[in-house]
Design an enzyme around this catalytic site. Structure first.
Site, PDB file in Angstrom:
ATOM      1  N   ASP A  13       0.798  -1.213   0.000  1.00 65.47           N
ATOM      2  CA  ASP A  13       0.000   0.000   0.000  1.00 65.47           C
ATOM      3  C   ASP A  13       0.839   1.275   0.000  1.00 65.47           C
ATOM      4  O   ASP A  13       0.359   2.332  -0.376  1.00 65.47           O
ATOM      5  CB  ASP A  13      -0.918   0.044   1.231  1.00 65.47           C
ATOM      6  CG  ASP A  13      -1.837  -1.167   1.288  1.00 65.47           C
ATOM      7  OD1 ASP A  13      -2.226  -1.648   0.221  1.00 65.47           O
ATOM      8  OD2 ASP A  13      -2.135  -1.621   2.406  1.00 65.47           O
ATOM      9  N   CYS A  14       2.069   1.189   0.498  1.00 67.58           N
ATOM     10  CA  CYS A  14       2.843   2.421   0.649  1.00 67.58           C
ATOM     11  C   CYS A  14       4.328   2.101   0.631  1.00 67.58           C
ATOM     12  O   CYS A  14       4.737   0.938   0.565  1.00 67.58           O
ATOM     13  CB  CYS A  14       2.473   3.131   1.955  1.00 67.58           C
ATOM     14  SG  CYS A  14       2.953   2.213   3.430  1.00 67.58           S
ATOM     15  N   CYS A  17       5.647  -0.499   3.096  1.00 70.57           N
ATOM     16  CA  CYS A  17       5.567  -1.908   2.694  1.00 70.57           C
ATOM     17  C   CYS A  17       6.793  -2.294   1.874  1.00 70.57           C
ATOM     18  O   CYS A  17       7.392  -3.357   2.079  1.00 70.57           O
ATOM     19  CB  CYS A  17       4.302  -2.157   1.876  1.00 70.57           C
ATOM     20  SG  CYS A  17       2.767  -1.835   2.766  1.00 70.57           S
ATOM     21  N   ASP A 405      16.554  25.114 -27.834  1.00 75.62           N
ATOM     22  CA  ASP A 405      17.102  24.976 -29.182  1.00 75.62           C
ATOM     23  C   ASP A 405      16.059  25.468 -30.182  1.00 75.62           C
ATOM     24  O   ASP A 405      14.857  25.382 -29.922  1.00 75.62           O
ATOM     25  CB  ASP A 405      17.438  23.504 -29.432  1.00 75.62           C
ATOM     26  CG  ASP A 405      17.945  23.268 -30.836  1.00 75.62           C
ATOM     27  OD1 ASP A 405      18.829  24.013 -31.277  1.00 75.62           O
ATOM     28  OD2 ASP A 405      17.431  22.346 -31.503  1.00 75.62           O
ATOM     29  N   THR A 407      15.883  24.841 -34.021  1.00 72.78           N
ATOM     30  CA  THR A 407      15.419  23.959 -35.085  1.00 72.78           C
ATOM     31  C   THR A 407      14.814  22.677 -34.519  1.00 72.78           C
ATOM     32  O   THR A 407      15.462  21.945 -33.779  1.00 72.78           O
ATOM     33  CB  THR A 407      16.579  23.601 -36.033  1.00 72.78           C
ATOM     34  OG1 THR A 407      17.142  24.810 -36.536  1.00 72.78           O
ATOM     35  CG2 THR A 407      16.081  22.755 -37.188  1.00 72.78           C
TER      36      THR A 407
END
Length: 720
Positions: A13-14, A17, A405, A407
């Site tokens: 769950d988190c 864990c 940049d 191009t």
């Protein structure tokens, strides 16, 4: 011999864990570099089978209370991107069953007390508590044996046992039930965050119409290999990355790039797996295996980004390591000092110490950063904004300068030849020679020249090579010919007088001039690459964010100035790759710098910048070279990426304040006796759920709309 192994782990769950599993794996012989990612539910590690078997790995994970299984066979062989099974409905999980059982036991105990009175009712609550806490205690002892004494399971077990010892059986049973409810709520919230990535993998159709020997048959999309041809009917999703062999149609690429307006694609153009063929039938040649298609790579990047921890997260992880032991020590002092030093009642201070124990778990604090990062990565991926982890998000939130940049980034990258000026040769010969020299180059100007040459017969060019930042050179008919800018032709001493003046006049019109020369100049081509439609608005959005944009280009000063004036931004021209790198260093003296480029020619500058962003529609370079990538060709997405990052950092600050604030309040109220055990467990679980739900708001956050960002970004001021 060590092999990299992978498993799917369910029930996580988190981040807490993941930490439990990681620490358990590190203690096993023959296991190195264990990594656990919550979002993708993956455990990967280097395993020496002679020291520890795969079965032992799986047994260890199951003892910790998680489910585990090896990935599907087709995923192991690279035939698809496996995401493992879903965790299913909450009531089907072990934690869900614990909620149901403890809830029923609690109701039964209350019923018994109401019908039979005190003594029998008390023992009913004792039984409810013991039955409910048993699976939690098993996990606690399993982790204790693996060197992890400070876990929420161990604190919960101690608190329940202590409450029973002082006669608070009813409250102990209620605490066990609330703990089980909190665990389920955490799992539901975590699955919601995970669903967005799962939805990405579902975009690719499961089957495809494969053409073979003039006939079509339905095959699994995961089995497609490069070189095969598939038929894509109107309304179908494209089953693989590929190149259109036959047909022209409007393609809805929003599932991949987030761009809602369909684009017209025809023969020779690339298409993505998961995009929708909106108009007419297409025959598409598969270019990429399923495991490496654009969506699979996006998912992989988002999953792997979990391992790139933000500095804030690293700090929180270090903080939580001493936070829980400190709270346990404080709880122990709360239990023993008042009775021993002041003669106060033991049962009162044991009760308050147990309440402190339940507040001591740092789950809410530990998850505050990764939950927000995971939600932001998912939200960005759905809109074609890829960032490789929390460190990139945190750096992007601090950006003060954006170097761009020209191009292919600010412009479409599809320049058109506007003027052909032969000198001493005819126009076709000039065009053919320039196309032959440029034939091996992938630069947009080179592609434009080759395309303009069309069906002209080209002379044979050998020994072609690029001169970095200057041009391209090749041997044609025994003569070394170079295609370069007027500046470098002038430095070579071949472009002078009237020819130089003509080149300068073309540049003053905002055109880019390419000169062909050997021992002397043979002619010039002028090309123009128009700015993207959203470029001017993108520059305005950056300035509104307090970010200073500047164009870095190898083009001539006149062309650069013409583009910069149109867009209302600063510029630096005639820059070689090393010049761009030096410019990034200069800008860094005044705050964080983001470099936006094509991922190839701008590689040194992209690496030098705090955040390097590659523009491109899902190319390997765009996805893998830089720190972040923008999949749809929109310059405005640069500002969107910054807004998303700032919103994420604001969300993280809210989460940390929420977690620490609630902990602080209930630490004080528990010590002075205002709140008890069941309020303490509500505070711990409630904080975790609130933090997760707050982080999930980022899943709905759309950073591409500037007007809607104020509420989420108010805690993260724009850079000045």
């Amino acid at each position: 011999m060590d092999k990299r192994r992978e498993w799917t782990v369910t029930g996580m769950d988190c981040a807490g864990c993941a930490s439990k599993i990681t620490h358990a794996m590190q203690r096993l012989p023959g296991v190195t570099d264990p990594r656990v990612t919550v979002m993708s539910r993956k455990l990967t590690l280097q395993l020496d089978d002679a020291a520890t078997s795969a079965a032992q790995i799986e047994a260890e994970v199951r003892k910790l209370g998680f489910g585990i299984e090896a990935p599907h066979r087709d995923a192991e062989h690279g035939h698809g991107h496996d995401h493992g099974p879903t965790d299913g409905p909450w009531h089907a999980s072990a934690k869900g069953r614990l909620v149901i059982v403890t809830g029923l036991l609690l109701v039964l105990a209350w019923a018994i007390r109401l019908t039979t009175g005190g003594a029998v009712g008390h023992w009913a609550f004792v039984a409810a508590c013991l039955i409910g806490v048993a699976p939690v205690a098993r996990r606690a002892f399993a982790m204790l044996r693996r060197g992890q004494p400070f876990t929420i399971e161990s604190l919960m077990t101690i608190a329940a046992a202590g409450a029973l010892m002082i006669g608070a059986a009813e409250e102990a049973a209620l605490v066990v039930f609330l703990f089980a409810v909190g665990e389920v709520l955490e799992g539901v919230a975590s699955n919601k965050a995970r669903d967005s990535i799962r939805a990405l993998s579902d975009l690719v159709p499961k089957t495809a119409l494969l053409e073979r020997d003039g006939r079509t048959r339905e095959v699994p999309a995961a089995s497609l290999q490069p070189g095969q041809v598939v038929l894509v009917r109107p309304g179908d999703r494209i089953p693989a990355d590929g190149r259109i062999l036959e047909g022209t149609s409007g393609i809805d690429e929003s599932p991949v790039t987030g761009e809602s307006v369909p684009v017209t694609r025809g023969p020779g153009e690339d298409v993505f797996a998961g995009a929708i063929n909106a108009e007419s039938a297409l025959r598409v040649t598969v270019t990429t295996a399923a495991a490496d298609n654009t969506i699979s790579r996006i998912i992989r990047l988002v999953e792997e980004a979990e391992e790139s921890r933000a500095p804030t997260q690293r700090f929180i992880d270090r903080f939580s390591r001493w936070y829980m032991p400190a709270v346990v020590a404080l709880a122990a002092l709360t239990v023993v000092v008042p009775p021993l030093a002041f003669g106060l009642a033991w049962d009162v201070w044991i009760y308050r110490g147990l309440a402190l124990l339940l507040i001591g778990c740092p789950c809410a604090l530990v998850i505050s950063v990764p939950a927000a990062i995971a939600s932001a990565l998912s939200s960005g991926a759905r809109r074609g904004l890829l960032m490789k982890g929390g460190a990139v998000i945190e750096a992007t939130a601090r950006i003060r300068h954006v170097a761009i940049d020209k191009t292919g980034t600010l412009t479409h990258g599809r320049p058109q030849v506007t003027d052909i000026l032969p000198i001493g040769i005819d126009a076709d010969t000039l065009l053919a020679r320039m196309a032959a020299v440029e034939g091996a180059s992938s630069h947009p100007l080179a592609r434009a020249i080759v395309a303009h040459a069309g069906d002209l017969p080209l002379p044979t060019a050998t020994e072609a090579r690029a001169i970095p930042g200057k041009g391209v050179q090749a041997l044609i008919g025994g003569q070394t010919l170079t295609v370069a800018s007027p500046r470098h032709a002038t430095e070579a001493g071949v472009l002078t007088g009237e020819h130089l003046s003509r080149a300068q006049a073309l540049e003053a019109q905002g055109k880019t001039v390419a000169v062909l020369f050997g021992d002397d100049v043979q002619g010039m081509l002028a090309l123009r690459d128009e700015p993207r439609a959203d470029a001017a608005d993108a520059m305005r959005q950056l300035r509104d964010l307090g970010v200073s944009p500047v164009i870095l280009t190898g083009d001539n000063p006149r062309t650069a100035a013409a583009i910069a004036q149109t867009l209302g931004t600063d510029h630096r021209a005639q820059m070689l790759p090393q010049d761009k790198q030096a410019a990034i260093r200069d800008l860094s003296a005044d705050g964080g710098v983001m470099m936006v480029g094509d991922g190839i020619n701008d590689a040194p500058a992209l690496k030098q910048a705090d955040v390097g962003v590659a523009m491109g529609s899902g190319t390997d370079v765009a996805l893998e070279t830089a720190d972040a990538a923008i999949l749809r060709d929109r310059v405005a997405d640069v500002a969107a990426m910054i807004r998303l990052s700032r919103a994420t950092m604001g969300n993280i600050h809210q989460n940390i304040a929420l977690a620490l604030g609630l902990k602080g309040v209930f630490l004080v109220t528990s010590i002075v006796g205002i709140t008890g055990l069941w309020i303490a467990i509500l505070a711990d679980t409630g904080a975790t759920v609130l933090v997760t739900l707050n982080a999930m708001r980022l899943l709905r956050h759309d950073p591409t709309h500037p007007a809607g960002t104020a509420r989420l970004t108010q805690r993260q001021p724009a850079a000045r």
